[in-house]
Design a protein around this motif. Structure first.
Motif, PDB file in Angstrom:
ATOM      1  N   ASN A 294       6.558  -5.985  -6.458  1.00 40.27           N
ATOM      2  CA  ASN A 294       6.938  -7.051  -7.390  1.00 40.27           C
ATOM      3  C   ASN A 294       8.458  -7.230  -7.416  1.00 40.27           C
ATOM      4  N   LYS A 295       9.189  -6.125  -7.467  1.00 37.27           N
ATOM      5  CA  LYS A 295      10.658  -6.214  -7.429  1.00 37.27           C
ATOM      6  C   LYS A 295      11.131  -6.786  -6.088  1.00 37.27           C
ATOM      7  N   PHE A 296      10.455  -6.365  -5.048  1.00 37.54           N
ATOM      8  CA  PHE A 296      10.723  -6.831  -3.695  1.00 37.54           C
ATOM      9  C   PHE A 296      10.552  -8.363  -3.633  1.00 37.54           C
TER      10      PHE A 296
ATOM     11  N   VAL B 196      15.113  -1.413  -3.376  1.00 39.43           N
ATOM     12  CA  VAL B 196      14.318  -1.467  -4.597  1.00 39.43           C
ATOM     13  C   VAL B 196      14.171  -0.037  -5.088  1.00 39.43           C
ATOM     14  N   ASN B 197      14.639   0.212  -6.316  1.00 37.75           N
ATOM     15  CA  ASN B 197      14.534   1.557  -6.905  1.00 37.75           C
ATOM     16  C   ASN B 197      15.038   2.636  -5.947  1.00 37.75           C
ATOM     17  N   ASP B 198      16.213   2.433  -5.390  1.00 37.80           N
ATOM     18  CA  ASP B 198      16.828   3.381  -4.459  1.00 37.80           C
ATOM     19  C   ASP B 198      16.080   3.562  -3.148  1.00 37.80           C
ATOM     20  N   GLU B 199      15.119   2.702  -2.871  1.00 36.46           N
ATOM     21  CA  GLU B 199      14.418   2.725  -1.590  1.00 36.46           C
ATOM     22  C   GLU B 199      14.843   1.518  -0.780  1.00 36.46           C
TER      23      GLU B 199
ATOM     24  N   ASP C  86       0.820  -1.212   0.000  1.00 37.82           N
ATOM     25  CA  ASP C  86       0.000   0.000   0.000  1.00 37.82           C
ATOM     26  C   ASP C  86       0.855   1.264   0.000  1.00 37.82           C
ATOM     27  N   THR C  87       2.015   1.210   0.637  1.00 43.35           N
ATOM     28  CA  THR C  87       2.904   2.369   0.717  1.00 43.35           C
ATOM     29  C   THR C  87       3.698   2.591  -0.567  1.00 43.35           C
ATOM     30  N   HIS C  88       4.202   1.505  -1.145  1.00 44.86           N
ATOM     31  CA  HIS C  88       5.134   1.635  -2.268  1.00 44.86           C
ATOM     32  C   HIS C  88       4.541   1.244  -3.623  1.00 44.86           C
TER      33      HIS C  88
END
Length: 185
Positions: free
Chosen positions: A53-55, A111-114, A45-47
């Motif tokens: 999916n990458k996670f 994931v994506n710099d997060e 819900d947050t990301h």
């Protein structure tokens, strides 16, 4: 039989493989691990779906590094994975592998710099102690996993028979309450 997102075998193959692996008559034990990612819905819900999916792909890759002739890893769906550990000489070997699984999953994933902090709850059932049937082992591991979550998440819980009794009792009470509500009692 493989999930396209995670590239892991799916639950259909889990049951097919499990039926062949569980209940072999030898001196070894087999374990079923049921893994649930803690707070997955909050992360989703947050990301958003792209990040989760990458996670999931990252976690799947990390888990797949544990794969061997005796460790089979499956994607159950959503935020769940299952593992069949076969040929173990004792419970201590199962515990070592289960600790490695938790360590692989419970980490910070970029994931994506997060950076996303991930933990998991794991339920474990063992053949021949709990059952010699993959369906029962899976159910018991799932019950144990829910107990791990109730104990505060990020835990490993080994199945104990009383857990099934608690589920049956709670289900019975829940059904009685629903019936009473429907009858306006």
């Amino acid at each position: 039989y493989y999930d396209p997102l995670t590239e892991l075998p799916n639950k259909s193959l889990f049951f097919e493989d499990g039926a062949k692996i569980v209940g072999k008559e030898d001196d070894t034990i087999t374990a079923c691990l049921f893994i649930d990612l803690d707070d997955y819905m909050l992360i989703n819900d947050t990301h958003g779906d792209d990040v989760t999916n990458k996670f999931l792909q990252n976690i799947s890759y990390d888990l797949s590094t544990l794969r061997s002739d005796n460790i089979n890893i499956y994607y159950w769906g959503a935020d769940k994975f299952t593992i069949i550990i076969s040929g173990a000489k004792g419970i201590s070997e199962i515990k070592k592998i289960t600790d490695k699984v938790q360590s692989k999953v419970s980490s910070t994933i970029k994931v994506n710099d997060e950076s996303i902090k991930v933990t998991c709850s794991i339920g474990v059932s063992i053949s021949p102690i709990h059952s010699n049937n993959i369906n029962d082992l899976c159910r018991d591991a799932d019950i144990a996993m829910h107990q791990a979550k109730e104990k505060g998440k990020n835990k490993i819980q080994y199945f104990e028979e009383y857990m099934k009794d608690v589920i049956i009792t709670n289900y019975g009470m829940d059904q009685s309450l629903k019936e009473a509500v429907n009858k306006n009692q």
